[in-house]
Design an enzyme around this catalytic site. Structure first.
Site, PDB file in Angstrom:
ATOM      1  N   ALA A 128       1.158  -0.981  -0.015  1.00  0.00           N
ATOM      2  CA  ALA A 128       0.071  -0.195  -0.322  1.00  0.00           C
ATOM      3  C   ALA A 128       0.398   1.373  -0.019  1.00  0.00           C
ATOM      4  CB  ALA A 128      -0.709  -0.093   1.029  1.00  0.00           C
ATOM      5  N   GLY A 171      -0.370  -4.877   0.447  1.00  0.00           N
ATOM      6  CA  GLY A 171      -1.644  -5.480  -0.450  1.00  0.00           C
ATOM      7  C   GLY A 171      -1.805  -5.535  -1.449  1.00  0.00           C
ATOM      8  N   GLU A 180      -2.886  -9.194  -0.589  1.00  0.00           N
ATOM      9  CA  GLU A 180      -3.821  -9.052  -0.993  1.00  0.00           C
ATOM     10  C   GLU A 180      -4.275  -9.144  -1.979  1.00  0.00           C
ATOM     11  OE1 GLU A 180      -5.310  -7.667   3.703  1.00  0.00           O
ATOM     12  OE2 GLU A 180      -4.291  -5.921   2.145  1.00  0.00           O
ATOM     13  N   GLU A 230       3.158  -5.781   7.180  1.00  0.00           N
ATOM     14  CA  GLU A 230       2.509  -4.526   8.055  1.00  0.00           C
ATOM     15  C   GLU A 230       2.864  -5.015   8.958  1.00  0.00           C
ATOM     16  OE1 GLU A 230      -0.442  -5.383   4.582  1.00  0.00           O
ATOM     17  OE2 GLU A 230       1.024  -6.590   5.687  1.00  0.00           O
TER      18      GLU A 230
END
Length: 259
Positions: A67, A110, A113, A133
């Site tokens: 991200a 992300g 994901e 994370e």
């Protein structure tokens, strides 16, 4: 349909809708706008009858390295509640056509994901996967803890999530996260070849098989079996079922219309 949004490019090639992440200068780090563009492209391709399969890939040196941390660093819970940044991720689960991910370089946070949101994953031999994370004082929030646990089981998922370490494409293959590993120079060619194979299958069958498999992940075996049988019966109302079985009897190649 060739289209360039701000952070992605989209084109249709041989009945394959190709979505390419296009922020190579930041290793395709995902910001909210980029995720919305990806989901919007998926939805357009899902409605396009000329498209049978969707392929997701990243431009440059990585699939998606995570991200956009700069975008999130100053956020607070109220910001997230008002922005609802994960709403587009929920829409991604509604795409009916098969989505194939082609991963090279990093698929982290992300980006991982996003890869896990695909139905099938092909990975270059150099690919690295992980959820870092925890090293930033946070955790996955777009389905990472849920999807990884369903794939790996609790114990192995805990190791991946709590350690924040990255893992190789070979390890991802061993644990069933990716379907196959491919030399990087052949990744896109081989993924497109497989996508073309799927594009030749009856679209309604692909759609209902995907629906049934997703049902199996979340439902009891009894609930899943009921859905499977309903979908099986439904396909006997299709022209493609008649064509497929007639072609089999006549020993010829079937011509599927998606009807």
């Amino acid at each position: 349909m060739d289209q360039s949004d701000e952070f992605i490019s989209v084109k249709v090639e041989d009945a394959i809708g190709i979505v390419e992440l296009n922020r190579p200068d930041v290793l395709n780090a995902l910001n909210r706008h980029m995720v919305s563009e990806v989901v919007g492209a998926f939805e357009r391709l899902d409605r396009d009858e000329s498209v049978k399969v969707i392929l997701l890939m990243g431009r440059g040196r990585a699939f998606a390295a995570g991200a956009d941390i700069k975008e999130m660093a100053g956020a607070n819970p109220v910001d997230f509640e008002l922005l609802d940044p994960f709403a587009p991720w929920d829409r991604m689960t509604l795409i009916k056509k098969p989505i194939i991910g082609a991963v090279h370089g990093f698929a982290l946070g992300g980006g991982f994901e996003l890869a896990l949101s695909c139905d099938l994953l092909f990975a270059a031999e150099d690919a690295r996967f992980g959820f870092p994370e925890v090293n930033l004082g946070v955790m996955p929030g777009a389905g990472g803890t849920q999807r990884l646990t369903k794939l790996l089981g609790k114990t192995r998922a805990m190791e991946w999530l709590l350690s924040g370490e990255t893992f190789s494409a070979e390890e991802a293959l061993q644990w069933g996260i990716v379907n196959r590993t491919i030399p990087q120079s052949l990744l896109i060619e081989e993924t497109k070849r497989f996508a073309r194979k799927l594009a030749g299958k009856p679209p309604l069958s692909l759609r209902l098989i995907k629906e049934s498999v997703h049902m199996a992940v979340d439902a009891t075996i009894s609930e899943g079996m009921k859905q499977e049988r309903k979908n099986f019966y439904l396909l006997f109302a299709s022209e493609d079922q008649k064509e497929g079985m007639k072609a089999f009897v006549e020993k010829r190649t079937a011509e599927f219309k998606g009807r």
